[in-house]
Design an enzyme around this catalytic site. Structure first.
Site: not given
Length: 496
Positions: A217, A343
């Site tokens: 990429s 989280c």
């Protein structure tokens, strides 16, 4: 502001910018047309392909440009499996592959294929022997149809043979370099093509070994977004899926983004010219982070292989810390970093990479240094990190901001044995309905009051607890005795 998230994306390299602007003027025409403008565009496209192929280590006619690295992985997996559908429909992947590969695996399962995941050790590295077993290397029923052609194997008749194996060259979250050469040898022995996701390692050098397919990429090495590459080596069975046309051998249909492709190839060549010197310099800086973080931040764990790793990437996790809050604190301090912490996700599920490794997911920070990072920038980060961690810990009741350990009396909701409660040697802490890092904090609050051999049962329904409670035990020296549904048992070890 110091940008320490190079593993996600890099700003446009100066060479890429120059090439892009020049190609906007010269490469706008259809390269499939025989007129002068078309021939000029074709020359630019061919030159970019040759340059990129030289950097990858393949033939120009084996390399195809795609709209993204994700597209390259999806089409590579689907095309290789379709090309070998008569041999076998089993896909073998490492458990720490990029989500693009895992999503392709899920799509393969939805159409009736099977997937075998190969686990990793705590450093995030696959065992080549386990990978060899997964692809069938050395087995008589593996089949004789290899990545380079040949007769259909006898194992294909049972439908259990592997059609394709996938292994990243280096992990995007923790930087661990995988044993591609050894795995490629095993795949060759089993007659199974190997697809390598080289998005993170390609800027640093070609991928070794006898792989069959490779994806990359451009925005990972300072090229423009929207350009990827897929290499399919000659002799590899490949059947493009979906509607195809004559462009890029049918492997990436649609009008080529010639300016973007030219810029991508130019930037890859430019970063490769500086790669050896820059890798040596950045490796010293990440080694400094690896050494200093445990000294500066109590209850912190550096994860990933300490030696076989990318030169610019280091990851660590901090106990009793909300990951998203820590990223915001570091951003406010002037540092852009990333995280695999549960989280930081709206799903509140741990990173699949950290989960596969069995390491702590809470308070996870990924630092990936871009080329040109100075030692002063890293020193400044190390100076500000303890303050950022302490500020986040200080917001959580029962956690000492200065030392990191849990303190204060958490609520003990039950207990059995002896005199009951902590004195009796067994307690139960109910942390259901609470998200990371609270279940671990509640565990840490009470375990220190137990005698040696005492047991804490933690009730937790947060998916992250399945990773973080065992990881906490590993870090602190206590014993994790197992899980039964939402119940986790931890036995205290003297001195832990």
């Amino acid at each position: 502001m110091s940008y320490f998230d190079a593993a996600s994306s890099l700003p446009l390299h100066p060479v890429a910018r120059q090439a892009l602007l020049a190609a906007l003027d010269e490469g706008w025409a259809d390269p499939g047309r025989p007129h002068r403008e078309g021939r000029r565009a074709r020359m630019l496209l061919d030159a970019a392909r040759e340059s990129a192929a030289e950097a990858v280590g393949c033939r120009p006619d084996e390399l195809h440009f795609t709209p993204s690295g994700t597209h390259a992985l999806h089409s590579g997996v689907a095309g290789a499996l379709a090309g070998r559908r008569r041999v076998g429909r089993r896909l073998v992947v490492a458990a720490v592959e990029h989500s693009a590969v895992l999503h392709a695996a899920e799509a393969h399962e939805r159409i009736g294929g099977s997937v075998r995941q190969v686990g990793v050790d705590r450093a995030g590295r696959v065992d080549p022997r386990e990978f060899a077993e997964a692809v069938g290397a050395g087995s008589t029923g593996a089949g004789g149809a290899g990545a380079t052609g040949g007769a259909e194997g006898a194992g294909a008749a049972a439908g259990g043979a592997a059609g394709l194996a996938c292994l990243q060259s280096a992990n995007h979250e923790v930087g661990t370099v995988q044993p591609v050469e050894e795995v490629a040898d095993a795949c060759a022995e089993a007659g199974v093509p190997l697809l390598v996701d080289a998005a993170q390692s390609l800027p640093w050098g070609p991928v070794p070994g006898g792989w069959s397919l490779l994806a990359g990429s451009a925005h990972k090495w300072g090229g423009p977004g929207g350009v990827g590459l897929l290499v399919v080596r000659k002799g590899t069975r490949f059947a493009p899926q979906g509607p195809v046309d004559e462009r890029e051998s049918g492997r990436a249909p649609g009008f080529e983004n010639i300016p973007g492709i030219v810029a991508a190839a130019a930037s890859l060549r430019a970063v490769r010219a500086e790669a050896d010197a820059e890798a040596a310099r950045l490796r010293e800086l990440t080694a400094l982070i690896r050494a200093r973080v445990p000294e500066l931040v109590p209850d912190a764990e550096v994860v990933g292989d300490p030696e076989r790793r990318l030169p610019h990437l280091v990851t660590f996790s901090c106990l009793y810390v909300d990951g998203e809050a820590l990223l915001h604190a570091l951003d406010a301090a002037g540092f852009s970093v990333s995280s695999g912490s549960s989280c930081t996700s709206s799903t509140l599920t741990p990173s699949h990479v950290l989960r596969a490794m069995g390491v702590l997911s809470e308070g996870n920070v990924r630092v990936s240094l871009p080329p040109g990072t100075e030692e002063a920038d890293v020193e400044r980060f190390l100076q500000r990190l303890p303050e950022a961690v302490a500020s986040v810990r200080g917001r959580v009741p029962g956690v000492r901001a200065d030392a990191g350990g849990a303190a204060g009396g958490g609520e003990i909701l039950g207990g059995t044995g002896g005199e009951g409660g902590a004195a009796g040697g067994e307690v139960t802490v109910d942390a259901r309905g609470k998200r990371c890092p609270v279940p671990v904090i509640e565990l840490a609050k009470v375990v220190g009051r137990l005698p040696e051999g005492g047991v804490v049962t933690v009730l937790a329904d947060d998916e992250a607890a399945a990773l973080d409670i065992p990881a906490w035990c590993e870090m602190t020296g206590n014993t994790f005795e197992g899980r039964d549904g939402e119940s986790y048992r931890v036995r205290r070890v003297a001195g832990a």
